[in-house]
Design a protein around this motif. Structure first.
Motif, PDB file in Angstrom:
ATOM      1  N   ASP A  18       5.291  -3.030  -9.278  1.00 39.72           N
ATOM      2  CA  ASP A  18       4.341  -2.633  -8.233  1.00 39.72           C
ATOM      3  C   ASP A  18       2.899  -2.751  -8.722  1.00 39.72           C
ATOM      4  OD1 ASP A  18       6.337  -2.056  -6.388  1.00 39.72           O
ATOM      5  OD2 ASP A  18       6.259   0.121  -6.735  1.00 39.72           O
ATOM      6  N   GLY A  19       2.638  -2.264  -9.932  1.00 37.51           N
ATOM      7  CA  GLY A  19       1.284  -2.319 -10.480  1.00 37.51           C
ATOM      8  C   GLY A  19       0.769  -3.739 -10.602  1.00 37.51           C
ATOM      9  N   LEU A  20       1.631  -4.653 -11.031  1.00 33.83           N
ATOM     10  CA  LEU A  20       1.218  -6.049 -11.135  1.00 33.83           C
ATOM     11  C   LEU A  20       0.978  -6.659  -9.760  1.00 33.83           C
ATOM     12  CD1 LEU A  20       3.550  -7.286 -14.005  1.00 33.83           C
ATOM     13  CD2 LEU A  20       1.081  -6.904 -14.125  1.00 33.83           C
ATOM     14  N   TYR A  21       1.878  -6.440  -8.821  1.00 30.42           N
ATOM     15  CA  TYR A  21       1.767  -7.042  -7.504  1.00 30.42           C
ATOM     16  C   TYR A  21       0.538  -6.528  -6.751  1.00 30.42           C
ATOM     17  CZ  TYR A  21       3.206  -9.027  -3.043  1.00 30.42           C
ATOM     18  OH  TYR A  21       3.263  -9.749  -1.868  1.00 30.42           O
ATOM     19  N   HIS A  22       0.202  -5.255  -6.967  1.00 29.88           N
ATOM     20  CA  HIS A  22      -0.947  -4.664  -6.285  1.00 29.88           C
ATOM     21  C   HIS A  22      -2.200  -4.654  -7.166  1.00 29.88           C
ATOM     22  CE1 HIS A  22       1.341  -3.478  -2.774  1.00 29.88           C
ATOM     23  NE2 HIS A  22       2.310  -3.147  -3.603  1.00 29.88           N
TER      24      HIS A  22
END
Length: 126
Positions: A18-22
């Motif tokens: 999630d952190g990478l995608y956002h």
């Protein structure tokens, strides 16, 4: 996967993806150890940096989520060596690339954290 460590690692990896995608450095700071070593092992693009340099890159990135980039991810394997260290093999597709990650984990007072991120990528052909 079974057991509390595996459940915690599944949660950690969910936050990682999630952190990478956002492009959310706040989320990623809760995933990575303060002594993170980041290594891009892709042929022709080798890089090595620590947590702060990597978080600056994340903060400067246009989040793949805002562009509507395709997102696919999987935890391919988790190997624990006792209750303090482990390795996660994972893959993720975003930003027009297929990423392969080898993540070493350490179990700290604050829970499991990624201590090293070694990865490579190939450009998607579609």
């Amino acid at each position: 996967m079974a057991g509390p460590d595996h459940t915690d690692i599944q949660d950690l990896m969910g936050r990682y993806f999630d952190g990478l995608y956002h492009s959310d450095s706040k989320v990623l700071r809760g995933v990575f150890h303060a002594d993170l070593t980041y290594v891009n092992g892709t042929l022709g693009t080798y890089e090595h940096m620590g947590l702060e340099a990597y978080m600056e890159r994340i903060d400067a990135r246009t989040p793949p989520a805002t562009r509507g980039d395709l997102r696919e991810e999987a935890i391919e394997q988790v190997t624990l060596k006792g209750d303090r260290i482990g390795i996660v093999e994972a893959r993720m597709t975003m930003m027009g690339r297929n990423y392969q990650d080898l993540l070493t984990l350490i179990n700290t007072d604050d829970g499991w954290r990624v201590l090293t991120k070694v990865f490579s990528f190939v450009e998607r052909k579609d």
